[in-house]
Design an enzyme around this catalytic site. Structure first.
Site, PDB file in Angstrom:
ATOM      1  CG  ASN A 237     -12.833  -2.418   7.015  1.00 31.73           C
ATOM      2  OD1 ASN A 237     -13.035  -1.278   6.625  1.00 31.73           O
ATOM      3  ND2 ASN A 237     -11.680  -3.042   6.825  1.00 31.73           N
TER       4      ASN A 237
ATOM      5  CG  ASP B 274      -1.900   1.136   1.195  1.00 34.38           C
ATOM      6  OD1 ASP B 274      -2.663   1.222   0.230  1.00 34.38           O
ATOM      7  OD2 ASP B 274      -1.870   1.966   2.114  1.00 34.38           O
TER       8      ASP B 274
ATOM      9  CB  SER C  20      -6.834  -6.459   4.452  1.00 32.63           C
ATOM     10  OG  SER C  20      -6.338  -5.213   4.027  1.00 32.63           O
TER      11      SER C  20
END
Lengths: 527, 69
Positions: A178, A115, A122
């Site tokens: 998330n 990234d 993730s």
């Protein structure tokens, strides 16, 4: 729910090492360990089809032309030829031409990728906070394996990863959470109810930081690694003008039914209890919001208070509410705790893990109220402060002493022999919630009760035929088919072991598997 | 694969919770610190001294990151 961790990265022996190249080395080193184990190329392209980083949950779309280039996460990173050479040099088998990978989808359902200037892990989607702890920790092990591989490869300088969020100069990088939320809940209500919660939850899950200010302008110690880098209450950006509530509306799921709440304000935790409570209590608040049961102790100046709470390890700072009351961060947390407890009691007590989250939350707030330093086995910032304080006492150090900054940094060093968190854990000075064996299993095994199971098993079972994947798709390239077969997995709670285990067990080849999936009697993966 | 084996396998934390939690000093006990606790802290600092990177100032200065989220 799930987590994303961007790791800090350096090559201590190489002053001018390019961070993107180092991050790529991490991904490729891990790919090499997988190849060794499976005898197959484990690289899987990321399927960017359904990415939408510029969709705003408030109902609009940011224009590409005004977006910061770092926001364009729907475009793969690219290396120059020179950088490729740096990643590839000294590979394990010179006779084997191996492409440089920027992305991997792992057999445990996670994604490991470059990234920008950090390696990011993730975690796969899970349904409960204890599984968050397991699969988040699994990411640390992935990082440790990659570091060990690089260190053992001739021609490569050792690379060190840090599970922290700032270099204490000017840069901060995130560890995001998330959560899947029904789209029927108005976003404005989510934001209003979460802001005071996020401003105050750092008392339980801050990772601790030496230095105050985004440029480290003042000496001292604060609860959070991230607080000083936030400037807004609500917004789309994650790298500039950081908001307490991020509005990125990229559901990675059936968009009409769900939104993915993307939380960028948390610190990366090494403490398992902090991590468990961070996700566990936030999900409880989200269910309160869904049921319209949340108290909203509205904070007058959230961004300023976020920093004021962070800068006060005594936990006595008084936050001003819009109704004029002045309360501590612990008081605010207790308002949420009481609301959560009543709601769960009203529904008959909830499951065992919900009860456990509530009990630990209550007990930890009580401990912090009595004496924050008593929470050293549970909370990262307290554990770190206790070590720093012991050094200050023994060697009469003031907060500007570089040794304290080094301890801050090295607390988050992922190497088990060097990382101070790991040294504390080995002395039983940190409370553990999952065993090392469970974590090691989570490095290879997906969770069984979400679509991550389907993704992970596809990658492990058919590594040659799966040529692309994302959170909500798997792409097969089958010898008998001219077109790629894209299987959508937009429903996060399908694709579980219960639904697909037999399908995997009963298919000898990828062809058979896809055929049965698309036409067979088994439940279809499509929503 | 020289990778995972050095992970601390330490002791089983949960089983030993009760026995090893550091004793909380009695309120007002002030300086009369339990000597075993002081030893524990000394021992911990010795251990950390042994693993800390040398040349703190240079190491911390060299820890520079590029943009992040």
């Amino acid at each position: 729910m799930g987590t994303e961790t961007e790791y800090g990265i350096i090559a201590p022996g190489v002053a001018d090492a390019n961070a993107t190249v180092l991050s790529t080395q991490v991904v490729n080193a891990y790919a090499a360990t997988l190849r060794e184990g499976l005898g197959n190329l484990a690289g899987t392209r990321w399927d960017y089809t359904d990415e939408a980083p510029l969709s705003d949950a408030r109902g609009w779309q940011m224009s590409r032309s005004v977006a910061d280039s770092s926001q364009l996460t729907d475009e793969p990173a690219v290396l120059t030829a020179e950088q490729v050479a740096l990643v590839d040099q000294g590979g394990s088998d010179p006779s084997e031409e191996v492409a440089v990978l920027m992305n991997l989808v792992l057999g445990n359902g996670a994604r490991l990728y470059v990234d920008h200037a950090h390696p990011e892990y993730s975690s796969p989607e899970v349904t409960n906070p204890l599984d968050v702890v397991r699969w988040d920790r699994a990411g640390d092990v992935v990082g440790q394996r990659a570091m060990a591989r690089i260190a053992a490869t001739p021609g490569f300088a050792p690379v060190v990863l840090y599970k922290n969020n700032t270099d204490s100069k000017s840069v901060s990088y995130g560890s995001h959470e998330n959560y899947l939320v029904p789209r029927s809940v108005p976003f404005g209500r989510i934001a209003a109810a979460l802001i005071p919660f996020f401003v105050t939850r750092q008392v339980m899950c801050g990772a601790g930081r030496v230095g105050l200010g985004s440029l480290n302008q003042q000496p001292g110690f604060q609860l959070s690694q991230r607080a000083d880098f936030f400037e807004n209450e609500v917004g789309l950006e994650t790298t500039v003008r950081r908001p307490i509530i991020n509005t990125r509306d990229e559901p990675h799921a059936v968009a009409e039914k769900y939104r993915r709440l993307h939380v960028i304000i948390g610190d990366a935790n090494l403490s398992e209890v902090s991590n468990y409570l961070k996700l566990g209590t936030t999900s409880l608040i989200l269910s309160l919001i869904e049921n319209e049961l949340v108290p909203i102790p509205e904070i007058a100046e959230p961004v300023r208070e976020l920093q004021a709470v962070s800068h006060d390890p005594s936990l006595r700072h008084l936050v001003t509410l819009t109704d004029g009351r002045r309360v501590t961060a612990l008081d605010v947390q207790e308002m949420y705790l009481e609301a959560a407890r009543s709601a769960v009691d009203a529904q008959g007590g909830g499951d065992a893990q919900t009860a456990d989250v509530l009990a630990r939350w209550e007990s930890l707030l009580g401990t912090l109220r009595r004496d924050p330093m008593e929470a050293a086995r549970q909370v990262d910032w307290v554990a770190k402060l206790k070590v720093l304080q012991a050094y200050r006492d023994r060697d009469s150090l003031d907060w500007k002493d570089p040794r304290l900054a080094l301890i801050d940094l090295q607390y988050a060093d992922l190497r088990p022999d060097k990382g101070i968190y790991y040294r504390l854990a080995a002395r039983n000075a940190m409370e553990r919630l999952v065993s090392d064996d469970d974590v090691v299993a989570a490095v290879t095994d997906p969770p069984t009760d979400t679509r991550a199971y389907f993704r992970g098993r596809c990658i492990s079972s058919f590594p040659k035929e799966v040529v692309g994947a994302s959170w909500d798709s798997i792409i097969f390239e089958l010898p008998s088919q001219r077109r790629l077969q894209r299987i959508q997995t937009r429903e996060p709670l399908r694709g579980t072991a219960a639904l697909t285990e037999a399908l995997f067990a009963g298919s000898r080849t990828a062809e058979e598997f896809v055929l049965r999936l698309q036409g067979g009697p088994e439940p279809s993966m499509a929503p | 694969m020289a990778t995972q084996d050095q992970r601390n396998t330490g002791s089983r934390p949960e089983e030993q919770d009760e026995a090893t939690v550091d004793p909380a000093p009695a309120p007002g006990a002030g300086q009369s610190q339990d000597s075993s606790q002081t030893e524990g802290v000394d021992d911990l600092l010795d251990e950390i001294d042994g693993v800390l990177e040398s040349n703190a100032e240079e190491f911390v200065r060299g820890f520079v990151q590029k943009g992040g989220q």
